[in-house]
Structure formats: C-alpha cells, structure tokens
Design a protein around this motif. Structure first.
Motif: not given
Length: 267
Positions: A239-257
């Motif tokens: 038996f094997s179990l598979f999965e896509d793992i998506i890891d995002k590195l991010g920061i808090d930031q102000d965006v001026i528009i």
C-alpha cells in the motif's frame, strides 16, 4: 483597467495588507505512506510500499477467504494539521498527522473496514479484538513500539512514524518533509530571510493511492489475549499513499495601490 482607474472621480491611495508569496516549492505525487527498505537487516533510507498482511476471513469450514481489493474511503487529518515551520531561516518543515479508513473487499464479496494505523500490530502482539493487519518488524517492533521510517537518499528528506499510546494503541501517522530553501523556485534575499513575518504556507492536492494484492500468506503470531501461538491466514498487500504538497514562503506586506474602496462607512 489602468485607464478606467485614472479617470474615476474621488480615487484614493489605498494601503492593502496582504501575504506576499516570495518563493514556492511543489512536491508532485510524493509518497507519504511508505516503509523504509532494509538490506541485510540494515535500513537503506529508501522508500518502498507499506507491506500489510491483512487477516483473511474464514468460511464456515474455517477455510480462508482472501482479500480481493482495497479502497481508500477517507483520509482524516488531525486538527491543527498540516503544520509548518521555518528552521534556522534555511529550511521549511511540513508535518502532517492523519489516519486512513480503508474498505476491504474479500473474494466472497463481503466487506470490512480497516483503520490505519489503529488496526495494525506486530505479529507477536496480535490482539483479536483490535488487529486486522500485521506489519513487518521494521515498522512496529516485537515489543509493539513503532520504528521511525526514513527517506534519506534524496533531498528533501522525509520521515513517517506511527504515533503510539502503548501496545496496539496507534491513533495516527505523522509524516514530515524538510525542504531546504535552495529547493524553492526563487532565492530569498537576506532582508526577506530576516523578516519576522516570514512563514511557510501549505496546500495539499491530488490525493491518490496504489494497492497491490500479492498472495495469501500464513503468519505465525502470538495471541496476547490467550498467550497462545496461532497461525493467521493473511493476504499480503503493498500500500502506498501519494499527494502533491505545495509549500509557499511568504511575508506580511503592505501593498500601495490607487483606486476607490468598494464601500465606505458614513458617520
């Protein structure tokens, strides 16, 4: 769109608080349920399918009814998981705790439910009230203690362990993978690495599994209820179990528009 905004009346400078993604790593179809391969009694750090010896049913004449097929009904993720953490501003560690509910179909078209790892045992710790499948001694040892499984031949490195509250009391699996920042699609700047809001965000997708019913195998076991040696008729299953793992590195930031708020309150 820029032309539309430019000609709108009462436009304002808006400060938007957002999570900004700096880098991403996708682990495609990663095997998250496995056991470590052994050669000559030595672990190799390579993943192979988790080998299960599922107890066969017995007909009225005590003849075994082998397993025909298995299906994954549900993967239950523990509350608060997946977890993620940044290690020394150089690695991202993803941890997932879960249990699996499998539907077992036998050759007489009868069915049973197996919960992994709850219904697993070592053959010397067979409990007829709990055990529905036997695992090898490299997964749970003869004292009923789970053994850490490793993938240590290829970066990112992975581990899998059966969590234990005691013999035959195994509530869940814990899988972890540690991803060096060098594996992500963008290199982080020093100032970004030092940002106190730097975090790892996890997305899980495309859960799948692979099952191979191999053969009928007799397993010599110890019934811990009666303290007797018994022979169990089982079906050997990989038996094997598979999965896509998506890891995002991010920061808090102000965006001026520049724009107009959709709605504003009025005093």
């Amino acid at each position: 769109m820029e032309e539309v905004v430019r000609h709108l009346p009462n436009k304002q400078i808006l400060d938007i608080f957002a999570k900004r993604v700096l880098a991403k790593k996708t682990l495609t179809k990663y095997q998250i349920v496995f056991q470590e391969n052994y050669t000559g009694g030595t672990p190799t750090g390579e993943k192979i399918p988790l080998k299960l010896y599922i107890l066969n049913r017995l007909d009225p004449n005590n003849e075994p009814i082998p397993v025909k097929c298995l299906k994954l009904c549900k993967r239950v993720i523990a509350e608060g998981y997946p977890q993620n953490s940044i290690i020394c501003n150089s690695k991202s560690k993803v941890t997932l705790r879960f249990q699996l509910i499998l539907l077992v179909e036998y050759e007489d078209n009868s069915f049973d439910i197996i919960t992994l790892p709850n219904n697993l045992s070592h053959r010397f710790q067979y409990d007829p009230n709990i055990t529905k499948a036997i695992v090898q001694g490299t997964v749970i040892d003869s004292n009923g203690v789970p053994i850490l499984q490793r993938q240590s031949t290829t970066v990112p490195y992975e581990t899998l362990i059966i969590n234990s509250n005691g013999v035959n009391d195994y509530p869940s699996f814990t899988y972890s993978v540690t991803i060096p920042f060098s594996e992500f699609d963008n290199a982080l700047k020093k100032c970004e690495l030092q940002d106190p809001t730097l975090q790892s965000y996890i997305l899980l997708k495309n859960l799948s599994y692979d099952i191979d019913v191999i053969d009928v195998v007799n397993v010599e076991a110890t019934n811990i209820v009666t303290s007797q040696t018994v022979t169990l008729s089982t079906s050997e299953v990989d038996f094997s179990l598979f999965e896509d793992i998506i890891d995002k590195l991010g920061i808090d930031q102000d965006v001026i528009i520049e724009g107009i708020p959709e709605a504003e309150c009025e005093d």
